[in-house]
Design an enzyme around this catalytic site. Structure first.
Site, PDB file in Angstrom:
ATOM      1  CG  HIS A   1      -6.490  38.558 -25.448  1.00 20.71           C
ATOM      2  ND1 HIS A   1      -5.584  38.621 -24.401  1.00 20.71           N
ATOM      3  CD2 HIS A   1      -7.411  37.634 -25.086  1.00 20.71           C
ATOM      4  CE1 HIS A   1      -5.942  37.760 -23.461  1.00 20.71           C
ATOM      5  NE2 HIS A   1      -7.055  37.158 -23.846  1.00 20.71           N
TER       6      HIS A   1
ATOM      7  CB  CYS B   1      -8.618  38.841 -21.045  1.00 20.21           C
ATOM      8  SG  CYS B   1      -9.366  37.193 -21.140  1.00 20.21           S
TER       9      CYS B   1
ATOM     10  CD  GLU C   1      -3.048  40.834 -25.624  1.00 26.44           C
ATOM     11  OE1 GLU C   1      -3.125  39.886 -24.833  1.00 26.44           O
ATOM     12  OE2 GLU C   1      -3.901  41.737 -25.696  1.00 26.44           O
TER      13      GLU C   1
END
Length: 545
Positions: free
Chosen positions: A185, A93, A187
């Site tokens: 993202h 990002c 994660e």
């Protein structure tokens, strides 16, 4: 500092370590969690970290997301030496935008449309090393975006490896160097195959060996503690009955035996019957040297008139250390002319990685710190700087909460202690907004007892990670027995969490919540109203102060 400290190898000296540089994202910690779940050891540091001061070399670097714009005057950046380490770099990002902006400041600009939530991303196979990031993951993925700025122009030397409807350069890779950027993202759990993407980067691109496992932690940490403490020094440590301090105490007992002395301080801010229950439980299950110190008058006296949360934390942290230094002298004197004779040099704390992260400022400025944690920033400066009589020992500081629970089970700690809800060192002092007085402590103590008792009676205690009652500084009008009352507002908070880095409010049944509220108002003098805090973490924190 003892010479033994230099010989005790930290984890990054033993394991291939991926360094995560935090650019301010609320989900940076999840990158660490994904890496560790893969067996890859990782550490997170603020983006201000100077590489020359690091003292070790990672096998790869991940630049996290963040809320800033890379072209802003005060935008966070990273040490340019990050890109000269000769190790792979992945930008996520904001980190992706930073990589592109460094190559060409005109490559990043505000997007036409904001892109938040899930979106479909196409993977481009380009026949170069850039394909390795998405290797084996198919032609498209559903990914989570959270950005307005984006890469609008491909920098020289880079290739496009992924696109979405609103992001032409959702994934980029340098043509010759192992530098990658992704706008989404990986994660976040809702990103399809996000952990696989992180695995490709860490194990295939960085070559990290996935050999970090909790099974090795005990032997390594016991060896490290013995080297650090030596053969004669004694250690004292704070215990509260919570899982963190309990696991730390058990580890110290295993490492140095009776040279460890556990101290339970009754600071006048404990829950109802807390001291007696904790002492009984620790005596029963741990078999450690345990001393109970009554410091209630000292703590409450120093807190009188103090209302600011940070000031309260600092006072509580400083008073703890003052008492521990007094206890250290007593222990030394009692041990004279015995086989336990030795100076008390070390102070044990059950600090976790979440405590450290919460006390970090990603920009390196105090104004960016969430709050001083009682196990980190709440300690007096002389303790943190090594100038105190006692030196700090934190064997669990590399672990997240779920890892500590798993470690505790490996050590054979009873499930009654492993599953106990966390209770902060400052106790009820940070659950009373405003001044801490004996009257207000007693009010919140009774309300908390009712809340926790009813959670247990409902059979949902183990579903809730942490629950407590707090007291607001404001008051509200109520009616009790046909008479007007003007009492305190009681705030109830209950959350579920895996690692304490993020948390969601527990969803009580409406009937149970009303029953809890009714009992508190009816049975606790001084409370006129009860409210339930539904704030997630982030943006909130689990404790109110």
């Amino acid at each position: 500092m003892s010479d033994a400290f230099e010989t005790a190898a930290p984890p990054h000296a033993t394991y291939d370590t991926v360094l995560v540089l935090d650019m301010g994202s609320q989900t940076s910690h999840l990158i660490l969690r994904r890496l560790r779940s893969l067996g890859v050891y990782s550490e997170m540091l603020p983006c201000t970290q100077k590489i020359k001061d690091l003292g070790w070399k990672p096998v790869g670097v991940i630049l996290s997301g963040g809320p800033s714009s890379v072209y802003a005057d005060d935008a966070p950046g990273v040490d340019p030496l990050v890109f000269e380490l000769g190790v792979p770099v992945l930008g996520v990002c904001y980190g992706n935008q930073l990589i592109a902006w460094r190559a060409n400041p005109k490559s990043v600009a505000p997007g036409v449309n904001r892109e938040y939530g899930e979106t479909q991303m196409a993977i481009h196979k380009i026949g170069t090393h850039g394909d390795r990031l998405f290797e084996g993951l198919g032609d498209s993925l559903n990914v989570v975006m959270s950005h307005f700025d984006k890469v609008v122009q491909l920098p020289d030397g880079f290739q496009t490896i992924a696109t979405t409807k609103n992001s032409e350069f959702a994934g980029i890779a340098h043509e010759t160097q192992p530098i990658f950027g992704i706008q989404f993202h990986p994660e976040i759990s809702h990103t399809e195959k996000g952990t696989d993407i992180i695995a490709n980067f860490a194990t295939k691109i960085c070559g990290a060996r996935p050999d970090w496992k909790m099974d090795d932690f005990s032997a390594r940490e016991i060896k490290r503690i013995r080297e650090l403490v030596g053969d004669k020094a004694q250690v004292i440590g704070a215990v509260s009955g919570g899982v963190d301090s309990t696991v730390a105490a058990k580890l110290m007992k295993e490492a140095i035996g009776d040279r460890f002395h556990a101290i339970l301080v009754d600071q006048g801010l404990m829950r109802l019957n807390e001291c007696e229950q904790v002492k009984e439980t620790l005596d029963k299950h741990l078999g450690i040297n345990l001393t109970v110190v009554d410091g209630s008058e000292l703590f409450l006296g120093r807190l009188a008139g103090v209302t600011e949360p940070e000031a309260k934390r600092k006072i509580i942290g400083g008073t703890f250390i003052d008492l521990f230094e007094i206890e250290a002298l007593r222990i030394e004197k009692e041990a004279e002319n015995t086989d336990r004779a030795g100076k008390v040099e070390w102070f044990l704390q059950g600090t976790l990685y979440a405590d450290i992260v919460e006390s970090l400022s990603f920009k390196g400025a105090a104004s960016s710190t969430i709050k001083s944690h009682h196990n980190a920033g709440g300690l007096p400066a002389r303790m943190q700087n090594g100038e105190a009589q006692l030196k700090l020992l934190e064997p669990l500081r590399e672990l997240f909460k779920d890892e500590v629970r798993a470690f505790g089970r490996q050590l054979g700690i009873h499930e009654e202690l492993i599953g106990r809800h966390p209770f902060p060192g400052p106790g009820l002092g940070i659950r009373i907004i405003g001044e801490v007085t004996p009257e207000r402590v007693e009010i919140v103590r009774k309300a908390d007892h009712i809340f926790i008792s009813m959670i247990r009676e409902a059979g949902i205690y183990d579903e809730v990670t942490q629950a407590y009652a707090a007291l607001d500084s404001s008051r509200a009008v109520g009616v009790q027995g046909d008479a007007r009352v003007y009492g305190y507002i009681c705030i109830l908070r209950a959350v579920t969490s895996l690692d304490m880095m993020s948390a969601e409010p527990y969803e009580f049944t409406w009937s149970l919540m009303k029953a809890i509220s009714r009992r508190i108002v009816n049975e606790v003098d001084g409370i006129a109203r009860v409210v339930y805090d539904t704030t997630s973490k982030p943006p909130g924190t689990i404790e109110l102060e």
